[in-house]
Design a protein around this motif. Structure first.
Motif, PDB file in Angstrom:
ATOM      1  N   ALA A 167       3.994  16.133  14.879  1.00  0.00           N
ATOM      2  CA  ALA A 167       2.742  16.612  15.464  1.00  0.00           C
ATOM      3  C   ALA A 167       1.592  15.850  14.840  1.00  0.00           C
ATOM      4  O   ALA A 167       1.713  15.281  13.743  1.00  0.00           O
ATOM      5  CB  ALA A 167       2.583  18.110  15.228  1.00  0.00           C
ATOM      6  N   ALA A 168       0.471  15.836  15.519  1.00  0.00           N
ATOM      7  CA  ALA A 168      -0.708  15.153  15.000  1.00  0.00           C
ATOM      8  C   ALA A 168      -1.066  15.704  13.627  1.00  0.00           C
ATOM      9  O   ALA A 168      -1.082  16.915  13.413  1.00  0.00           O
ATOM     10  CB  ALA A 168      -1.880  15.334  15.962  1.00  0.00           C
ATOM     11  N   GLY A 169      -1.334  14.774  12.687  1.00  0.00           N
ATOM     12  CA  GLY A 169      -1.710  15.183  11.346  1.00  0.00           C
ATOM     13  C   GLY A 169      -0.545  15.362  10.400  1.00  0.00           C
ATOM     14  O   GLY A 169      -0.754  15.612   9.207  1.00  0.00           O
ATOM     15  N   ASP A 170       0.694  15.243  10.883  1.00  0.00           N
ATOM     16  CA  ASP A 170       1.852  15.379  10.002  1.00  0.00           C
ATOM     17  C   ASP A 170       1.877  14.261   8.976  1.00  0.00           C
ATOM     18  O   ASP A 170       1.382  13.142   9.213  1.00  0.00           O
ATOM     19  CB  ASP A 170       3.157  15.330  10.808  1.00  0.00           C
ATOM     20  CG  ASP A 170       3.524  16.670  11.406  1.00  0.00           C
ATOM     21  OD1 ASP A 170       2.865  17.670  11.084  1.00  0.00           O
ATOM     22  OD2 ASP A 170       4.474  16.709  12.219  1.00  0.00           O
ATOM     23  N   GLU A 171       2.493  14.571   7.820  1.00  0.00           N
ATOM     24  CA  GLU A 171       2.754  13.570   6.796  1.00  0.00           C
ATOM     25  C   GLU A 171       4.250  13.297   6.769  1.00  0.00           C
ATOM     26  O   GLU A 171       5.042  14.189   6.513  1.00  0.00           O
ATOM     27  CB  GLU A 171       2.299  14.075   5.429  1.00  0.00           C
ATOM     28  CG  GLU A 171       2.592  13.086   4.296  1.00  0.00           C
ATOM     29  CD  GLU A 171       2.290  13.664   2.930  1.00  0.00           C
ATOM     30  OE1 GLU A 171       1.142  13.550   2.483  1.00  0.00           O
ATOM     31  OE2 GLU A 171       3.220  14.260   2.325  1.00  0.00           O
ATOM     32  N   ARG A 194       0.848  -1.192   0.000  1.00  0.00           N
ATOM     33  CA  ARG A 194       0.000   0.000   0.000  1.00  0.00           C
ATOM     34  C   ARG A 194       0.885   1.244   0.000  1.00  0.00           C
ATOM     35  O   ARG A 194       2.091   1.162   0.241  1.00  0.00           O
ATOM     36  CB  ARG A 194      -0.944   0.025   1.188  1.00  0.00           C
ATOM     37  CG  ARG A 194      -0.290  -0.265   2.518  1.00  0.00           C
ATOM     38  CD  ARG A 194      -1.314  -0.280   3.628  1.00  0.00           C
ATOM     39  NE  ARG A 194      -0.882  -1.070   4.758  1.00  0.00           N
ATOM     40  CZ  ARG A 194      -1.467  -1.027   5.939  1.00  0.00           C
ATOM     41  NH1 ARG A 194      -2.502  -0.248   6.129  1.00  0.00           N
ATOM     42  NH2 ARG A 194      -1.019  -1.780   6.925  1.00  0.00           N
ATOM     43  N   ARG A 195       0.266   2.388  -0.261  1.00  0.00           N
ATOM     44  CA  ARG A 195       1.012   3.633  -0.389  1.00  0.00           C
ATOM     45  C   ARG A 195       1.118   4.428   0.911  1.00  0.00           C
ATOM     46  O   ARG A 195       1.955   5.321   1.017  1.00  0.00           O
ATOM     47  CB  ARG A 195       0.367   4.521  -1.463  1.00  0.00           C
ATOM     48  CG  ARG A 195       0.395   3.905  -2.839  1.00  0.00           C
ATOM     49  CD  ARG A 195      -0.260   4.813  -3.869  1.00  0.00           C
ATOM     50  NE  ARG A 195      -0.242   4.209  -5.193  1.00  0.00           N
ATOM     51  CZ  ARG A 195       0.783   4.263  -6.032  1.00  0.00           C
ATOM     52  NH1 ARG A 195       1.874   4.921  -5.689  1.00  0.00           N
ATOM     53  NH2 ARG A 195       0.724   3.683  -7.214  1.00  0.00           N
ATOM     54  N   GLU A 196       0.283   4.137   1.874  1.00  0.00           N
ATOM     55  CA  GLU A 196       0.273   4.912   3.117  1.00  0.00           C
ATOM     56  C   GLU A 196       0.029   4.007   4.306  1.00  0.00           C
ATOM     57  O   GLU A 196      -0.627   2.963   4.188  1.00  0.00           O
ATOM     58  CB  GLU A 196      -0.818   5.990   3.088  1.00  0.00           C
ATOM     59  CG  GLU A 196      -0.600   7.091   2.090  1.00  0.00           C
ATOM     60  CD  GLU A 196      -1.670   8.169   2.195  1.00  0.00           C
ATOM     61  OE1 GLU A 196      -2.607   8.001   3.013  1.00  0.00           O
ATOM     62  OE2 GLU A 196      -1.580   9.174   1.470  1.00  0.00           O
ATOM     63  N   LEU A 197       0.549   4.427   5.441  1.00  0.00           N
ATOM     64  CA  LEU A 197       0.265   3.808   6.726  1.00  0.00           C
ATOM     65  C   LEU A 197      -0.177   4.891   7.693  1.00  0.00           C
ATOM     66  O   LEU A 197       0.245   6.051   7.584  1.00  0.00           O
ATOM     67  CB  LEU A 197       1.509   3.122   7.302  1.00  0.00           C
ATOM     68  CG  LEU A 197       2.160   1.982   6.525  1.00  0.00           C
ATOM     69  CD1 LEU A 197       3.467   1.595   7.210  1.00  0.00           C
ATOM     70  CD2 LEU A 197       1.222   0.787   6.437  1.00  0.00           C
ATOM     71  N   GLU A 198      -1.015   4.537   8.637  1.00  0.00           N
ATOM     72  CA  GLU A 198      -1.370   5.448   9.719  1.00  0.00           C
ATOM     73  C   GLU A 198      -0.732   4.928  11.006  1.00  0.00           C
ATOM     74  O   GLU A 198      -0.945   3.777  11.395  1.00  0.00           O
ATOM     75  CB  GLU A 198      -2.889   5.546   9.884  1.00  0.00           C
ATOM     76  CG  GLU A 198      -3.613   6.077   8.660  1.00  0.00           C
ATOM     77  CD  GLU A 198      -3.283   7.534   8.367  1.00  0.00           C
ATOM     78  OE1 GLU A 198      -2.971   8.276   9.325  1.00  0.00           O
ATOM     79  OE2 GLU A 198      -3.329   7.920   7.186  1.00  0.00           O
TER      80      GLU A 198
END
Length: 211
Positions: free
Chosen positions: A62-66, A17-21
């Motif tokens: 920080a929260a929400g950073d990429e 996949r392209r992203e992880l959380e």
């Protein structure tokens, strides 16, 4: 807090996949995110970017950073470049040794030396200048497909004819090598928080670019 991790090339294939959380504790840094995906990133030299700006392992999140994890790019190297700010005299031979690479057919070196006056005195915001120069060098490596790149800047007194800054790059071809070296030195002059005096008189400069 939650951080989005973007994956590319080999990392994307490994993860499927392209992203992880990632859920990380408050106060986490890039190194903590890397530790959380250590199995996925094993064996790959990586460059990191936070919100599309290159970042070191101790960069706070920080929260929400990429957070982007960038593996080696085609034709270039993404291992951490050599960057240093020194009080002692600089050595072109030592900087060149940092960029020699069996893939390289071209090696370009730039030395900025004191001229016309007996000496220059340099002052730097060392921590910020080191981070800024590192980002400049990494970006040039990626943009021009360089094999390797290095930059050193001197602080303190630099006598006539001695170098205050040295940039060295290697690449498969001369065009990329010249372009990469030019980009690095021009960006260092424009962006790094470094100041100089000529025999005690401050040299007027321009404000650095802001985001």
């Amino acid at each position: 807090m939650q951080v989005t991790v973007r994956l590319f090339a080999q990392l994307r294939e490994r993860a499927g996949r392209r992203e992880l959380e990632l859920d990380l504790p408050d106060g986490a840094r890039v190194a903590d995110a890397l530790a959380a995906v250590s199995d996925l990133a094993a064996g790959l030299p990586l460059v990191m970017a936070v919100n599309r700006e290159y970042a070191a392992a101790d960069h706070p999140l920080a929260a929400g950073d990429e957070l982007a994890l960038i593996p080696p790019v085609s034709g270039g190297a993404t291992t951490a470049p050599h960057v240093a700010i020194r009080e002692e005299p600089l050595s072109a031979d030592a900087v060149v040794a940092r960029v020699r690479d069996p893939r390289a057919g071209a090696l370009v070196v730039f030395e900025g030396v004191t001229r016309d006056v007996g000496w220059l005195d340099y002052e730097a915001y060392v921590e910020m200048a080191t981070e800024r120069i590192t980002a400049i060098v990494v970006a040039a490596v990626e943009r021009h497909g360089l094999c390797a790149a290095a930059a050193e800047h001197r602080v303190g007194r630099v006598p006539l004819s001695e170098p205050s800054v040295i940039v060295a790059v290697s690449a498969a071809h001369r065009g990329e090598a010249f372009a990469g070296a030019r980009e690095i030195i021009d960006a260092i002059k424009a962006q790094a928080p470094i100041w100089k005096t000529e025999e005690g008189e401050w040299v007027e400069g321009a404000p650095p670019p802001t985001p």
